[in-house]
Design an enzyme around this catalytic site. Structure first.
Site, short mmCIF file in Angstrom:
data_model
loop_
_atom_site.label_atom_id
_atom_site.label_comp_id
_atom_site.label_asym_id
_atom_site.label_seq_id
_atom_site.Cartn_x
_atom_site.Cartn_y
_atom_site.Cartn_z
N SER A 153 0.84 -1.20 0.00
CA SER A 153 0.00 0.00 0.00
C SER A 153 0.87 1.25 0.00
O SER A 153 2.01 1.21 0.47
CB SER A 153 -0.87 -0.03 1.27
OG SER A 153 -1.33 1.26 1.58
N TYR A 166 -1.17 -0.33 9.96
CA TYR A 166 -1.39 -0.76 8.57
C TYR A 166 -0.13 -0.52 7.71
O TYR A 166 0.30 -1.40 6.95
CB TYR A 166 -2.58 0.02 8.04
CG TYR A 166 -3.02 -0.26 6.63
CD1 TYR A 166 -3.66 -1.44 6.31
CD2 TYR A 166 -2.80 0.68 5.62
CE1 TYR A 166 -4.07 -1.68 5.01
CE2 TYR A 166 -3.22 0.45 4.33
CZ TYR A 166 -3.85 -0.74 4.03
OH TYR A 166 -4.26 -0.96 2.74
N LYS A 170 2.04 -3.34 5.84
CA LYS A 170 2.15 -3.30 4.37
C LYS A 170 3.60 -3.19 3.92
O LYS A 170 3.99 -3.78 2.90
CB LYS A 170 1.31 -2.14 3.82
CG LYS A 170 -0.20 -2.37 3.93
CD LYS A 170 -0.59 -3.68 3.28
CE LYS A 170 -2.02 -3.71 2.82
NZ LYS A 170 -2.39 -5.06 2.32
P1 NAI Z 1 -12.24 -4.67 1.33
O1 NAI Z 1 -12.52 -4.42 2.77
O2 NAI Z 1 -13.31 -4.36 0.34
O3 NAI Z 1 -11.77 -6.16 1.09
C1 NAI Z 1 -11.01 -6.89 1.98
C2 NAI Z 1 -11.57 -8.29 2.05
O4 NAI Z 1 -10.75 -9.07 2.93
C3 NAI Z 1 -12.99 -8.32 2.63
O5 NAI Z 1 -13.85 -9.00 1.74
C4 NAI Z 1 -12.82 -9.04 3.96
O6 NAI Z 1 -13.94 -9.82 4.33
C5 NAI Z 1 -11.60 -9.89 3.70
N1 NAI Z 1 -10.92 -10.25 4.95
C6 NAI Z 1 -10.60 -9.42 5.98
N2 NAI Z 1 -10.02 -10.11 6.98
C7 NAI Z 1 -9.93 -11.40 6.55
C8 NAI Z 1 -9.41 -12.56 7.14
N3 NAI Z 1 -8.85 -12.54 8.36
N4 NAI Z 1 -9.46 -13.72 6.44
C9 NAI Z 1 -10.03 -13.75 5.19
N5 NAI Z 1 -10.57 -12.66 4.60
C10 NAI Z 1 -10.51 -11.50 5.27
O7 NAI Z 1 -10.92 -3.83 0.99
P2 NAI Z 1 -10.14 -3.60 -0.39
O8 NAI Z 1 -9.97 -2.16 -0.56
O9 NAI Z 1 -10.71 -4.42 -1.48
O10 NAI Z 1 -8.69 -4.17 0.02
C11 NAI Z 1 -8.08 -5.30 -0.58
C12 NAI Z 1 -6.60 -5.24 -0.29
O11 NAI Z 1 -6.01 -4.11 -0.94
C13 NAI Z 1 -6.24 -5.09 1.20
O12 NAI Z 1 -5.08 -5.83 1.48
C14 NAI Z 1 -5.97 -3.62 1.32
O13 NAI Z 1 -5.15 -3.32 2.42
C15 NAI Z 1 -5.28 -3.34 0.00
N6 NAI Z 1 -5.27 -1.95 -0.40
C16 NAI Z 1 -6.41 -1.32 -0.79
C17 NAI Z 1 -6.36 0.00 -1.20
C18 NAI Z 1 -7.55 0.70 -1.71
O14 NAI Z 1 -7.37 1.85 -2.19
N7 NAI Z 1 -8.75 0.12 -1.66
C19 NAI Z 1 -5.11 0.76 -1.16
C20 NAI Z 1 -3.96 0.00 -0.77
C21 NAI Z 1 -4.06 -1.31 -0.40
#
Ligand code: NAI
Length: 303
Positions: A153, A166, A170
């Protein structure tokens, strides 16, 4: 020519019940990959659990004629991740691609943050990716083929207010990638990192509303397809968002030798030279760094 046909390939995408993970899974499935949709189904802070989010994405893929399976395991449990890999191999026969995507947020300034919230975020992002990789690696080594993607990230690369937990987790993932790319190269395994920016439930309260419409999560997934492909590079950090793609690199300036008894005053006097970014270069490994340091000493002593 690099092929992006994933017929016969099998991927696991963690946290694929929504947001970016769902888009990565759909993009891989569209190109013929069988995909295991892992998701714990909790909220953005990591509370609660339900496999229904994962099952919905499985249905979406199957409706389009693709192959998919749900797994409700928690990435923080090595046993769950081992179970997920076992079920993947039983169902689809192999495991070629692991996309470590699952994540949560527990933002607060470090001064006000409970240690439990720091540890939980590290546990999901860093240890979660480590657990899934630990479970998948023996299968990939046996196959002499694998593609591992971690999700870093901008917070980890550059910092963000209120995200010390976080950001630390990351940044640790790019450190994990750097050693893993070296250890797995002889098994035909490539390890890369995605640095995304997208409108998801994770960012909807952080990014201004007028920008959210530009940041569609599906615009990030081509970078995952690229890093999951047979011709993927290794050890790269690819930044993706709003239809843009860039390469993020850690670089170091030339080593400046200040003699056998260096002082802080000398560092100050030489700061322009030490910090001259025109000399900056990426390094392939920690031992390349040691060679660079000693090379500068030998070169200076020979003068
Ligand atoms: P989101 O919250 O929509 O998706 C994350 C998913 O991970 C959710 O569906 C959740 O249920 C699942 N999850 C959480 N804890 C879990 C666990 N212990 N075991 C299994 N599943 C689990 O968030 P998003 O934005 O789609 O994030 C996806 C990845 O991208 C993350 O690693 C986030 O940190 C990273 N990221 C996202 C950014 C953004 O702009 N949206 C920016 C930088 C990184």
């Amino acid at each position: 020519m690099m092929s992006f046909d994933f017929s016969g390939r099998v991927a696991v995408v963690t946290g694929a019940g929504g947001g970016l993970g769902r888009c990565h899974a759909l993009a891989l499935a569209e190109r013929g990959c069988a995909v295991v949709i892992n998701d714990l189904g909790g909220d953005v802070h990591g509370e609660g659990a339900s496999v229904s989010a994962a099952q919905k994405v499985v249905q979406e893929i199957m409706d389009k004629g693709g192959k998919a399976m749900a797994h409700g395991g928690n990435v923080t449990s090595l046993e769950d991740m081992q179970d997920m890999v076992e079920k993947t191999v039983t169902e689809f026969g192999r495991l070629d691609i692991l996309v470590n995507n699952a994540g949560i947020l527990r933002d607060k300034t470090f001064a006000k943050m409970d240690m439990a919230d720091f540890k939980m975020v590290v546990d999901v992002h860093l240890i979660g990716s480590v657990n899934a990789t630990k479970a998948a690696l023996p299968v990939m080594q046996e196959q002499d083929y694998g593609r591992i993607i971690v999700t870093t990230s901008s917070s980890g690369m550059y910092g963000n207010f209120g995200q010390s937990n976080y950001g630390a987790a990351k940044a640790a993932l790019s450190g994990f990638m750097n050693s893993m790319k070296l250890e797995t190269a002889k098994f035909g395994i490539k390890v890369n990192a995605l640095l995304p920016v997208a409108a998801t439930r994770m960012t909807e309260s952080i990014i201004p509303e007028e920008m959210l419409s530009l940041l569609k999560p599906e615009l990030v997934s081509p970078a995952v397809v690229f890093m999951a492909a047979e011709g993927a590079p290794t050890g790269e950090i690819i930044s993706a968002g709003a239809g843009t793609f860039s390469r993020s690199v850690v670089v170091e300036t030339d080593s400046v030798y200040l003699g056998d008894t260096p002082t802080a005053e000398q560092i100050l006097e030489n700061w322009d030279k030490i910090s001259d970014m025109s000399t900056a270069q990426p390094l392939g490994s920690g031992s390349d760094h040691t060679q660079k340091v000693l090379g500068a000493v030998f070169a200076a002593k020979q003068k």
